[in-house]
Design a protein around this motif. Sequence first.
Motif, PDB file in Angstrom:
ATOM      1  N   VAL A 124      12.592   0.760   2.828  1.00  0.00           N
ATOM      2  CA  VAL A 124      12.565   0.279   4.218  1.00  0.00           C
ATOM      3  C   VAL A 124      11.276  -0.490   4.492  1.00  0.00           C
ATOM      4  O   VAL A 124      11.295  -1.573   5.094  1.00  0.00           O
ATOM      5  CB  VAL A 124      12.731   1.454   5.211  1.00  0.00           C
ATOM      6  CG1 VAL A 124      12.436   1.031   6.638  1.00  0.00           C
ATOM      7  CG2 VAL A 124      14.128   2.056   5.091  1.00  0.00           C
ATOM      8  N   VAL A 125      10.161   0.056   4.027  1.00  0.00           N
ATOM      9  CA  VAL A 125       8.873  -0.613   4.229  1.00  0.00           C
ATOM     10  C   VAL A 125       8.863  -1.981   3.542  1.00  0.00           C
ATOM     11  O   VAL A 125       8.406  -2.970   4.118  1.00  0.00           O
ATOM     12  CB  VAL A 125       7.719   0.274   3.702  1.00  0.00           C
ATOM     13  CG1 VAL A 125       6.427  -0.493   3.606  1.00  0.00           C
ATOM     14  CG2 VAL A 125       7.545   1.486   4.584  1.00  0.00           C
ATOM     15  N   LEU A 126       9.376  -2.042   2.314  1.00  0.00           N
ATOM     16  CA  LEU A 126       9.387  -3.316   1.590  1.00  0.00           C
ATOM     17  C   LEU A 126      10.340  -4.325   2.222  1.00  0.00           C
ATOM     18  O   LEU A 126      10.041  -5.522   2.252  1.00  0.00           O
ATOM     19  CB  LEU A 126       9.721  -3.087   0.113  1.00  0.00           C
ATOM     20  CG  LEU A 126       8.633  -2.352  -0.676  1.00  0.00           C
ATOM     21  CD1 LEU A 126       9.102  -2.085  -2.095  1.00  0.00           C
ATOM     22  CD2 LEU A 126       7.320  -3.121  -0.672  1.00  0.00           C
ATOM     23  N   ILE A 127      11.452  -3.850   2.745  1.00  0.00           N
ATOM     24  CA  ILE A 127      12.356  -4.758   3.471  1.00  0.00           C
ATOM     25  C   ILE A 127      11.652  -5.285   4.721  1.00  0.00           C
ATOM     26  O   ILE A 127      11.706  -6.482   5.017  1.00  0.00           O
ATOM     27  CB  ILE A 127      13.681  -4.049   3.818  1.00  0.00           C
ATOM     28  CG1 ILE A 127      14.498  -3.831   2.551  1.00  0.00           C
ATOM     29  CG2 ILE A 127      14.474  -4.855   4.848  1.00  0.00           C
ATOM     30  CD1 ILE A 127      15.694  -2.909   2.724  1.00  0.00           C
ATOM     31  N   TYR A 149       0.832  -1.202   0.000  1.00  0.00           N
ATOM     32  CA  TYR A 149       0.000   0.000   0.000  1.00  0.00           C
ATOM     33  C   TYR A 149       0.871   1.259   0.000  1.00  0.00           C
ATOM     34  O   TYR A 149       0.623   2.188  -0.775  1.00  0.00           O
ATOM     35  CB  TYR A 149      -0.940   0.012   1.211  1.00  0.00           C
ATOM     36  CG  TYR A 149      -1.733   1.288   1.291  1.00  0.00           C
ATOM     37  CD1 TYR A 149      -2.921   1.418   0.593  1.00  0.00           C
ATOM     38  CD2 TYR A 149      -1.285   2.368   2.034  1.00  0.00           C
ATOM     39  CE1 TYR A 149      -3.648   2.598   0.634  1.00  0.00           C
ATOM     40  CE2 TYR A 149      -1.999   3.549   2.077  1.00  0.00           C
ATOM     41  CZ  TYR A 149      -3.182   3.662   1.382  1.00  0.00           C
ATOM     42  OH  TYR A 149      -3.881   4.828   1.423  1.00  0.00           O
ATOM     43  N   VAL A 150       1.881   1.297   0.856  1.00  0.00           N
ATOM     44  CA  VAL A 150       2.768   2.459   0.916  1.00  0.00           C
ATOM     45  C   VAL A 150       3.440   2.680  -0.434  1.00  0.00           C
ATOM     46  O   VAL A 150       3.530   3.809  -0.922  1.00  0.00           O
ATOM     47  CB  VAL A 150       3.812   2.302   2.047  1.00  0.00           C
ATOM     48  CG1 VAL A 150       4.896   3.360   1.959  1.00  0.00           C
ATOM     49  CG2 VAL A 150       3.130   2.338   3.405  1.00  0.00           C
ATOM     50  N   SER A 151       3.874   1.614  -1.066  1.00  0.00           N
ATOM     51  CA  SER A 151       4.531   1.719  -2.369  1.00  0.00           C
ATOM     52  C   SER A 151       3.577   2.236  -3.439  1.00  0.00           C
ATOM     53  O   SER A 151       3.926   3.137  -4.218  1.00  0.00           O
ATOM     54  CB  SER A 151       5.068   0.345  -2.797  1.00  0.00           C
ATOM     55  OG  SER A 151       5.942  -0.168  -1.819  1.00  0.00           O
ATOM     56  N   ILE A 208      10.775  -9.185   5.630  1.00  0.00           N
ATOM     57  CA  ILE A 208      11.169  -9.822   6.896  1.00  0.00           C
ATOM     58  C   ILE A 208       9.956 -10.481   7.542  1.00  0.00           C
ATOM     59  O   ILE A 208      10.021 -11.634   8.009  1.00  0.00           O
ATOM     60  CB  ILE A 208      11.811  -8.794   7.849  1.00  0.00           C
ATOM     61  CG1 ILE A 208      13.161  -8.365   7.290  1.00  0.00           C
ATOM     62  CG2 ILE A 208      11.941  -9.370   9.264  1.00  0.00           C
ATOM     63  CD1 ILE A 208      13.767  -7.150   7.989  1.00  0.00           C
ATOM     64  N   ILE A 209       8.831  -9.765   7.555  1.00  0.00           N
ATOM     65  CA  ILE A 209       7.614 -10.322   8.158  1.00  0.00           C
ATOM     66  C   ILE A 209       7.135 -11.547   7.376  1.00  0.00           C
ATOM     67  O   ILE A 209       6.809 -12.584   7.964  1.00  0.00           O
ATOM     68  CB  ILE A 209       6.507  -9.258   8.206  1.00  0.00           C
ATOM     69  CG1 ILE A 209       6.866  -8.187   9.228  1.00  0.00           C
ATOM     70  CG2 ILE A 209       5.139  -9.881   8.525  1.00  0.00           C
ATOM     71  CD1 ILE A 209       6.003  -6.933   9.161  1.00  0.00           C
ATOM     72  N   MET A 210       7.115 -11.452   6.057  1.00  0.00           N
ATOM     73  CA  MET A 210       6.554 -12.535   5.252  1.00  0.00           C
ATOM     74  C   MET A 210       7.461 -13.749   5.115  1.00  0.00           C
ATOM     75  O   MET A 210       6.979 -14.877   5.060  1.00  0.00           O
ATOM     76  CB  MET A 210       6.215 -12.001   3.848  1.00  0.00           C
ATOM     77  CG  MET A 210       5.038 -11.057   3.823  1.00  0.00           C
ATOM     78  SD  MET A 210       3.536 -11.698   4.570  1.00  0.00           S
ATOM     79  CE  MET A 210       3.145 -13.039   3.470  1.00  0.00           C
ATOM     80  N   PHE A 211       8.762 -13.518   5.057  1.00  0.00           N
ATOM     81  CA  PHE A 211       9.666 -14.626   4.747  1.00  0.00           C
ATOM     82  C   PHE A 211      10.577 -15.039   5.895  1.00  0.00           C
ATOM     83  O   PHE A 211      11.412 -15.906   5.740  1.00  0.00           O
ATOM     84  CB  PHE A 211      10.495 -14.277   3.505  1.00  0.00           C
ATOM     85  CG  PHE A 211       9.647 -13.920   2.320  1.00  0.00           C
ATOM     86  CD1 PHE A 211       8.785 -14.862   1.757  1.00  0.00           C
ATOM     87  CD2 PHE A 211       9.673 -12.653   1.780  1.00  0.00           C
ATOM     88  CE1 PHE A 211       7.984 -14.528   0.671  1.00  0.00           C
ATOM     89  CE2 PHE A 211       8.872 -12.310   0.694  1.00  0.00           C
ATOM     90  CZ  PHE A 211       8.033 -13.245   0.149  1.00  0.00           C
ATOM     91  N   GLY A 212      10.399 -14.382   7.042  1.00  0.00           N
ATOM     92  CA  GLY A 212      11.208 -14.738   8.208  1.00  0.00           C
ATOM     93  C   GLY A 212      10.871 -16.115   8.716  1.00  0.00           C
ATOM     94  O   GLY A 212       9.826 -16.693   8.385  1.00  0.00           O
TER      95      GLY A 212
END
Length: 110
Positions: free
Chosen positions: A95-98, A69-71, A102-106
């Motif tokens: 930063v938001v995409l990183i 959404y931010v993008s 992290i949230i999705m693929f951690g």
Amino acid sequence: MEIAKTFGLFVITAVAEIVGCYLPYLWLKQGGSIWLLVPAAISLVAFVWLLTLHPHAAGRVYAAYGGVYVSVALLWLWAVDTVRPTVTDWVGVGVVLIGMAIIMFGPRHA
């Protein structure tokens, strides 16, 4: 392929949300026609419906959606409002995409 499909769904969902909020803004703040509320309402209904199509409509999925959404909002700023994003805008999106990645693929703990 599932990642591309989910990302595409995120983008479409974000556009529906942005349109649904942008049109009332045009009416309220820019002197647009009250009739802008009709497509705005349709867009927000589409947004809610699109949220139901996401595989898991909570938690990590919403966090990842937030990054997209931010993008999309920054691209909207550039394409629709014709405001060129700054370097810090693009860094912020990165930063938001990183963070989203992290949230999705951690790692997951059972």
